[in-house]
Write a protein that holds these residues in place. Structure first.
Motif, PDB file in Angstrom:
ATOM      1  N   ALA A   1       1.456  -2.663  -8.276  1.00  0.00           N
ATOM      2  CA  ALA A   1       1.310  -2.361  -6.852  1.00  0.00           C
ATOM      3  C   ALA A   1      -0.051  -2.853  -6.357  1.00  0.00           C
ATOM      4  N   TYR A   2      -0.064  -3.415  -5.137  1.00  0.00           N
ATOM      5  CA  TYR A   2      -1.283  -3.928  -4.519  1.00  0.00           C
ATOM      6  C   TYR A   2      -1.427  -3.314  -3.119  1.00  0.00           C
ATOM      7  N   ASN A   3      -2.680  -3.232  -2.663  1.00  0.00           N
ATOM      8  CA  ASN A   3      -2.926  -2.860  -1.270  1.00  0.00           C
ATOM      9  C   ASN A   3      -4.131  -3.647  -0.720  1.00  0.00           C
ATOM     10  N   CYS A   4      -4.302  -3.572   0.602  1.00  0.00           N
ATOM     11  CA  CYS A   4      -5.371  -4.312   1.283  1.00  0.00           C
ATOM     12  C   CYS A   4      -6.227  -3.349   2.122  1.00  0.00           C
ATOM     13  N   LYS A   5      -7.485  -3.690   2.253  1.00  0.00           N
ATOM     14  CA  LYS A   5      -8.413  -2.969   3.128  1.00  0.00           C
ATOM     15  C   LYS A   5      -9.177  -3.985   3.976  1.00  0.00           C
TER      16      LYS A   5
ATOM     17  N   PRO B   1       0.458   0.491  -0.029  1.00  0.00           N
ATOM     18  CA  PRO B   1       0.672  -0.328  -1.231  1.00  0.00           C
ATOM     19  C   PRO B   1       2.055  -0.985  -1.227  1.00  0.00           C
ATOM     20  N   VAL B   2       2.105  -2.148  -1.816  1.00  0.00           N
ATOM     21  CA  VAL B   2       3.357  -2.888  -2.002  1.00  0.00           C
ATOM     22  C   VAL B   2       3.512  -3.156  -3.496  1.00  0.00           C
ATOM     23  N   THR B   3       4.654  -2.754  -4.028  1.00  0.00           N
ATOM     24  CA  THR B   3       4.937  -3.007  -5.448  1.00  0.00           C
ATOM     25  C   THR B   3       5.701  -4.322  -5.574  1.00  0.00           C
TER      26      THR B   3
END
Length: 407
Positions: A132-136, A154-156
């Motif tokens: 899983a990833y996320n952005c800030k 988050p996107v897996t």
């Protein structure tokens, strides 16, 4: 100096209240990712740039066992000489920086700001990179002129691992303890076929069986229910075995079996596939008969060739024989005409109206001509006749000679 600025920005992000995530998004391209076929591309971007007057910082994070960690960051250029040059920051000790790149990332304006991570398909680690990833991001709000930070949900990453390796099917006669290398068996033999290999990243997948008999054009799924082993995970691939029981019939003169995984529905479409051919002994017994038929045919051809040669040779001998006789007839004809000319004035011969020469001497008329001819051993009987004054006939061709046997 850059490290101090980066730390300051992070601290500022932690104390500034978070706004809604409507202005930041994360994308994975493509989705799902096919392992070893697609590059893994993860991108952070601004969705509503009109609500921001500036973007200072963007960050990509990924989930690990202890939480999210920073993968890569981009900061707006702080140097007065190069204000448009963004700064790409990798965490200290990061090994991903040697497998990935952040090319195409920039942060000059809210409408163009993006952070893009690309991992080449041959450098993707499975399953490490499939998480899983996320952005800030942090920037300046247009409406309030306040410093704000936002975080995308988050996107897996979903991914597909295609099976690549499957072993050749093993053959065992039912009831025996070991596999057999034989591939020809009597009818009614019960066989146990086993195939083992990769099934992909889904533990629910299995290995399937198809067959094609000598009278079939395509493979069809086998109705037998396979016995599957438990799936075991090795790296990014699950492995398992599959076994079927098959009873050979008289229709299995030459049957081809396949086992496959990673198929798309139709037999023979698997990404991992193997074949094995099974023959029955009744089919093998026909082989000598085919060989014998072939030998008989060759013998007939040879016999025909010999007979043809003999016919040609005989014809040649006959032609030569008649050619010689023709030449001999011609010579005798000329000789006979000369002798007749010499005898025209004698009283022994009288020429009649038929064109043939006849005998007129009464004393010689009742004499057997051949009695005198056979006395000569030096000449052929037919060559001696003109010399004795017997009938001499003019022949127009050698065919008349052959019919009369006298020239």
């Amino acid at each position: 100096m850059m490290e101090v600025i980066c730390i300051s920005m992070i601290l500022l992000m932690s104390i500034v209240p978070k706004a809604s995530s409507q202005n930041i998004q994360i994308q994975v391209l493509p989705q799902p990712v096919i392992y070893q076929e697609n590059d893994l591309v993860i991108q952070c971007s601004i969705t509503n740039p009109s609500q921001l007057s500036d973007v200072y910082f963007m960050q990509l994070n990924r989930n690990i066992s202890t939480g999210f960690e920073t993968v890569v960051s981009i900061l707006k250029g702080q140097s007065p000489q190069t204000p448009q040059t963004p700064q790409i920051k990798w965490p200290s000790g990061s090994t991903l920086r040697y497998r990935a790149c952040a090319g195409g990332s920039e942060i000059n304006t809210p409408s163009t700001a993006k952070l893009k991570l690309t991992i080449h398909k041959n450098s993707v680690l499975c399953p490490t990179d499939f998480t899983a990833y996320n952005c800030k991001f942090s920037g300046l709000s247009t409406s309030t002129s306040d410093f704000v930070t936002q975080e995308a949900n988050p996107v897996t990453i979903t991914y597909i691992v295609k099976p690549r390796i499957i072993e050749m099917p093993r053959v065992r006669i039912s009831g025996e303890l070991t596999d057999t290398p034989l591939r020809q068996f009597p009818i009614s033999t019960v066989l146990q076929l086993t195939c083992e290999g990769q099934i992909g990243n889904d533990a629910r997948k299995t290995i399937r069986w198809c067959a094609r008999k000598s009278t079939d054009f395509t493979f069809t799924g086998m109705p037998q229910t396979p016995l599957h082993s438990e799936a075991s995970l090795i790296d990014c691939q699950y492995r398992r075995s599959s076994t079927i029981i098959y009873n050979l019939t008289d229709t299995d003169t030459s049957t081809q079996f396949l086992c496959e995984s990673g198929d798309t529905g139709m037999c023979g479409t698997g990404s991992a596939i193997q074949y094995v051919n099974i023959n029955t002994e009744s089919n093998l017994s026909n082989t000598p008969e085919v060989s014998d038929t072939s030998g008989s045919h060759e013998t007939g051809v040879i016999a025909g060739s010999v007979i043809g040669s003999l016919v040609l040779l005989t014809t040649a001998i006959v032609l030569v024989y008649f050619a010689r006789r023709n030449y001999k007839c011609t010579c005798e004809k000329e000789s006979g005409e000369n002798k007749r000319d010499n005898l025209q004035n004698t009283s022994d011969l009288v020429e009649d109206e038929s064109g043939y020469t006849t005998i007129t001497d009464e004393s010689e008329r009742h004499q057997d001509t051949y009695d005198e001819i056979t006395g000569s051993e030096e000449k052929n009987q037919y060559e001696a006749i003109p010399g004795k004054g017997i009938l001499h006939m003019h022949f127009h061709d050698c065919r008349s000679f052959m019919n009369l046997y006298i020239c």
